[in-house]
Design a protein around this motif. Structure first.
Motif, PDB file in Angstrom:
ATOM      1  N   ARG A 361       0.763  -1.232  -0.069  1.00  0.00           N
ATOM      2  CA  ARG A 361       0.126  -0.189  -0.089  1.00  0.00           C
ATOM      3  C   ARG A 361       0.697   1.474   0.429  1.00  0.00           C
ATOM      4  O   ARG A 361       0.464   2.305  -0.254  1.00  0.00           O
ATOM      5  CB  ARG A 361      -1.308  -0.087   1.121  1.00  0.00           C
ATOM      6  CG  ARG A 361      -1.513   0.721   1.233  1.00  0.00           C
ATOM      7  CD  ARG A 361      -2.999   0.603   2.056  1.00  0.00           C
ATOM      8  NE  ARG A 361      -3.478   0.052   2.445  1.00  0.00           N
ATOM      9  CZ  ARG A 361      -4.462  -0.759   1.903  1.00  0.00           C
ATOM     10  NH1 ARG A 361      -5.452  -0.362   0.541  1.00  0.00           N
ATOM     11  NH2 ARG A 361      -4.957  -2.556   1.798  1.00  0.00           N
ATOM     12  N   GLY A 362       1.790   0.881   0.412  1.00  0.00           N
ATOM     13  CA  GLY A 362       2.403   2.425   0.452  1.00  0.00           C
ATOM     14  C   GLY A 362       3.950   2.600  -0.386  1.00  0.00           C
ATOM     15  O   GLY A 362       3.564   3.840  -0.788  1.00  0.00           O
ATOM     16  N   ARG A 363       3.953   1.362  -1.317  1.00  0.00           N
ATOM     17  CA  ARG A 363       4.336   1.839  -2.499  1.00  0.00           C
ATOM     18  C   ARG A 363       3.345   2.615  -3.510  1.00  0.00           C
ATOM     19  O   ARG A 363       3.932   3.280  -4.923  1.00  0.00           O
ATOM     20  CB  ARG A 363       5.056   0.475  -3.424  1.00  0.00           C
ATOM     21  CG  ARG A 363       6.369   0.712  -2.800  1.00  0.00           C
ATOM     22  CD  ARG A 363       7.221  -0.625  -2.620  1.00  0.00           C
ATOM     23  NE  ARG A 363       6.407  -2.004  -2.056  1.00  0.00           N
ATOM     24  CZ  ARG A 363       7.087  -2.991  -1.469  1.00  0.00           C
ATOM     25  NH1 ARG A 363       7.398  -3.465  -2.565  1.00  0.00           N
ATOM     26  NH2 ARG A 363       6.256  -4.035  -0.810  1.00  0.00           N
ATOM     27  N   TYR A 364       2.147   2.008  -3.351  1.00  0.00           N
ATOM     28  CA  TYR A 364       0.886   2.440  -4.182  1.00  0.00           C
ATOM     29  C   TYR A 364       0.844   4.195  -4.544  1.00  0.00           C
ATOM     30  O   TYR A 364       0.806   4.639  -5.322  1.00  0.00           O
ATOM     31  CB  TYR A 364      -0.295   1.513  -4.191  1.00  0.00           C
ATOM     32  CG  TYR A 364      -0.566  -0.054  -5.244  1.00  0.00           C
ATOM     33  CD1 TYR A 364      -0.988   0.043  -6.440  1.00  0.00           C
ATOM     34  CD2 TYR A 364       0.440  -0.827  -4.624  1.00  0.00           C
ATOM     35  CE1 TYR A 364      -1.213  -1.155  -6.915  1.00  0.00           C
ATOM     36  CE2 TYR A 364       0.615  -2.107  -5.411  1.00  0.00           C
ATOM     37  CZ  TYR A 364      -0.620  -2.005  -6.634  1.00  0.00           C
ATOM     38  OH  TYR A 364      -0.475  -2.863  -7.411  1.00  0.00           O
ATOM     39  N   ASN A 365       0.707   4.298  -2.512  1.00  0.00           N
ATOM     40  CA  ASN A 365       0.449   5.279  -2.581  1.00  0.00           C
ATOM     41  C   ASN A 365       1.712   6.570  -3.441  1.00  0.00           C
ATOM     42  O   ASN A 365       1.813   7.642  -3.936  1.00  0.00           O
ATOM     43  CB  ASN A 365      -0.022   5.683  -0.864  1.00  0.00           C
ATOM     44  CG  ASN A 365      -1.360   5.466  -1.668  1.00  0.00           C
ATOM     45  OD1 ASN A 365      -2.264   6.122  -1.291  1.00  0.00           O
ATOM     46  ND2 ASN A 365      -1.410   4.208  -0.370  1.00  0.00           N
ATOM     47  N   ALA A 366       3.239   5.986  -2.742  1.00  0.00           N
ATOM     48  CA  ALA A 366       4.355   6.363  -3.717  1.00  0.00           C
ATOM     49  C   ALA A 366       4.091   7.081  -5.259  1.00  0.00           C
ATOM     50  O   ALA A 366       4.175   7.758  -5.071  1.00  0.00           O
ATOM     51  CB  ALA A 366       5.228   6.167  -3.084  1.00  0.00           C
ATOM     52  N   ILE A 367       3.659   5.948  -5.490  1.00  0.00           N
ATOM     53  CA  ILE A 367       2.985   5.873  -6.849  1.00  0.00           C
ATOM     54  C   ILE A 367       2.394   7.419  -6.980  1.00  0.00           C
ATOM     55  O   ILE A 367       3.130   8.590  -8.080  1.00  0.00           O
ATOM     56  CB  ILE A 367       3.389   4.832  -7.774  1.00  0.00           C
ATOM     57  CG1 ILE A 367       4.303   3.734  -8.264  1.00  0.00           C
ATOM     58  CG2 ILE A 367       2.440   4.946  -9.198  1.00  0.00           C
ATOM     59  CD1 ILE A 367       3.514   2.265  -7.845  1.00  0.00           C
ATOM     60  N   ASN A 368       0.774   7.681  -6.348  1.00  0.00           N
ATOM     61  CA  ASN A 368       0.757   8.376  -7.325  1.00  0.00           C
ATOM     62  C   ASN A 368       1.261   9.892  -6.197  1.00  0.00           C
ATOM     63  O   ASN A 368       0.916  10.545  -7.323  1.00  0.00           O
ATOM     64  CB  ASN A 368      -0.412   7.844  -6.372  1.00  0.00           C
ATOM     65  CG  ASN A 368      -2.189   9.345  -6.030  1.00  0.00           C
ATOM     66  OD1 ASN A 368      -2.246  10.219  -7.314  1.00  0.00           O
ATOM     67  ND2 ASN A 368      -2.540   9.028  -4.945  1.00  0.00           N
ATOM     68  N   ALA A 369       2.122   9.517  -5.414  1.00  0.00           N
ATOM     69  CA  ALA A 369       2.193  10.727  -5.153  1.00  0.00           C
ATOM     70  C   ALA A 369       3.928  11.412  -5.841  1.00  0.00           C
ATOM     71  O   ALA A 369       3.612  12.837  -5.905  1.00  0.00           O
ATOM     72  CB  ALA A 369       3.025  11.209  -3.345  1.00  0.00           C
ATOM     73  N   ALA A 370       4.136  10.396  -6.247  1.00  0.00           N
ATOM     74  CA  ALA A 370       5.509  10.794  -7.558  1.00  0.00           C
ATOM     75  C   ALA A 370       4.402  11.788  -8.710  1.00  0.00           C
ATOM     76  O   ALA A 370       5.102  12.540  -9.313  1.00  0.00           O
ATOM     77  CB  ALA A 370       6.237   9.449  -7.928  1.00  0.00           C
ATOM     78  N   ALA A 371       3.075  10.844  -9.534  1.00  0.00           N
ATOM     79  CA  ALA A 371       2.497  10.959 -10.571  1.00  0.00           C
ATOM     80  C   ALA A 371       2.364  12.865 -10.641  1.00  0.00           C
ATOM     81  O   ALA A 371       2.154  13.759 -11.054  1.00  0.00           O
ATOM     82  CB  ALA A 371       1.502  10.406 -11.008  1.00  0.00           C
ATOM     83  N   PHE A 372       1.934  12.742  -9.316  1.00  0.00           N
ATOM     84  CA  PHE A 372       1.739  14.319  -8.934  1.00  0.00           C
ATOM     85  C   PHE A 372       2.717  14.896  -8.587  1.00  0.00           C
ATOM     86  O   PHE A 372       2.515  16.609  -9.675  1.00  0.00           O
ATOM     87  CB  PHE A 372       0.276  14.030  -7.450  1.00  0.00           C
ATOM     88  CG  PHE A 372       0.318  15.566  -7.340  1.00  0.00           C
ATOM     89  CD1 PHE A 372      -1.538  15.323  -7.176  1.00  0.00           C
ATOM     90  CD2 PHE A 372       0.643  16.432  -6.606  1.00  0.00           C
ATOM     91  CE1 PHE A 372      -1.823  16.533  -6.947  1.00  0.00           C
ATOM     92  CE2 PHE A 372       0.003  17.628  -6.340  1.00  0.00           C
ATOM     93  CZ  PHE A 372      -1.500  17.982  -6.383  1.00  0.00           C
TER      94      PHE A 372
END
Length: 437
Positions: A361-372
């Motif tokens: 879950r942390g990595r999925y949300n990190a991908i979201n944050a990086a795209a943002f």
């Protein structure tokens, strides 16, 4: 994992009373303090570059470069931060990030040399890099089902409320001729970070976001393997484009176009941001009622069309420069754009977290944050290149085409994610790939 989301978090929870009643205790703690936490950020966000340039006397180019350290550091830290969240839990990583935030804001309050300011802004960037994936993972571990989408939407409205109130208060309080007023707002920003820290050390100390050692099917998948999944790849491209077209333009492209092409006053631009906040706060819960139980990808398509309309309104304002119509157009742009935000912010984080598992879950949300963050960094660069050479019409055209691209990506994504991750309680077809574990 602390499974406190429980039964009853379903599409029927759409009223304010029923929404609050369905939240677990941990969710109520998180949500009840959001506006206060972000008020400190609102105090400083609009005035940091003014502080560096006009109060501390750094030249404007250097001040801009220093400001970029927040976003650049956040982008660098996000990936490792997501991995650490999956390994050690969001609580531990968030506490480290909040400590960096407190130190950074305190240091910046007294920074009289560019090197000291640089260290302070890097520390703030560290917190930005881990806070998004950390808090999203924390929310997803506490709130489940359709209530999760509603939670993300309400949380977004409260964040905007806190930042908006902070910005208004800061505008009345700070004075470039009184450096101590800027010192005070940065110290208040540091102090407000103590609130989530107290929650993590107190009422939320038992919440786990990482998978336990006894959980089945441990995942060692890294970022490359996660991004190879078509659903994640298309969702990440959609997120990046939405940030490039949207938030990446709010601090650079939109104000520059409004000033240079539409020729409105700075007062109108400032008022437009107040309109943005007001629309989000007033409409977010009403929007949540309408989108609950509907396909999230279809909501994204509507959002893309709304944003395309907003950019066309801004383009029309540019055809009538230095006029009342131009001012109305700029204000209308921000109002319509804000409506689109109320459609975007509940859906995208919910899809990421419904695709994720406790192991990643942390990595999925990190991908979201990086795209943002990637969109927020590259958006102003593109806007500057276009508007600097007088290509205002091309700028608007690119924004509109980009919005249509968001809609197209949403329709592609719809064919590649499970129905449950798309916000509808339909069984996964036999030929459809199951959600990643």
């Amino acid at each position: 994992m602390c499974n406190v989301g429980g039964v009853g978090q379903n599409a029927g929870v759409i009223g304010i009373g029923s929404f609050w009643g369905a939240l677990p205790t941990e969710g109520r703690w998180l949500l009840s303090t959001v506006a206060i936490q972000t008020l400190g950020r609102g105090l400083t966000l609009p005035f940091t570059i003014i502080y560096l340039y006009e109060v501390r006397g750094f030249d404007l180019g250097l001040s801009g470069a220093l400001m970029s350290l927040i976003a650049v550091t956040g982008l660098i830290v996000t990936g490792p931060g997501g991995t650490l969240i999956d390994k050690y839990g969001a609580r531990t990583v968030l506490l480290a990030g909040l400590t960096a935030m407190i130190a950074g804001c305190t240091l910046l309050a007294f920074a009289t040399h560019p090197a000291v300011a640089a260290v302070a802004l890097v520390l703030i960037g560290v917190n930005f890099g881990v806070s998004w994936p950390g808090f999203n993972a924390l929310i997803a571990s506490v709130v489940h089902g359709d209530l999760r989408q509603q939670y993300f939407g309400v949380n977004f409205a409260l964040v905007n409320l806190g930042i908006g109130i902070g910005g208004i208060l800061g505008g009345f309080y700070v004075d470039v001729d009184s450096p101590e007023t800027f010192t005070a707002i940065f110290l208040v920003d540091a102090a407000t970070s103590l609130i989530p820290m107290a929650l993590l050390l107190g009422p939320l100390r038992h919440v786990r976001t990482q998978a336990g050692p006894s959980d089945d099917a441990p995942s060692t998948a890294g970022y490359r393997e996660i991004l190879r999944q078509p659903a994640v790849l298309w969702l990440t491209l959609l997120t990046f484009l939405a940030m490039f077209i949207g938030y990446g333009q709010m601090e650079a492209g939109f104000p520059a176009y409004a000033r240079q092409v539409a020729e409105v006053s700075t007062r109108v631009i400032g008022l437009s941001f107040a309109v943005n906040t007001a629309v989000i706060v007033l409409l977010q819960f009403l929007v949540l009622k309408r989108i609950t139980g509907r396909r999230r990808t279809r909501v994204m398509v509507v959002m893309a069309l709304v944003w395309a309309l907003s950019w066309m309104i801004l383009g029309a304002a540019g055809l009538l420069p230095d006029s009342l119509a131009a001012a109305i157009g700029v204000l209308s742009f921000m109002g319509v754009f804000a409506f689109g935000e109320t459609l975007l912010q509940p859906t995208v984080p919910a899809v990421y977290n419904d695709l994720a598992s406790d192991h990643n879950r942390g990595r999925y949300n990190a991908i979201n944050a990086a795209a943002f963050q990637g969109g927020a960094i590259t958006g102003p660069i593109a806007a500057g290149l276009l508007l600097d050479v007088g290509l205002g019409a091309w700028y608007i055209a690119i924004m509109v085409v980009g919005c249509l691209g968001i809609g197209a990506l949403a329709l592609i994504l719809e064919r590649r994610i499970p129905a449950t991750a798309n916000g509808v309680p339909e069984p996964v077809d036999a030929g459809q790939a199951p959600p990643p574990s």
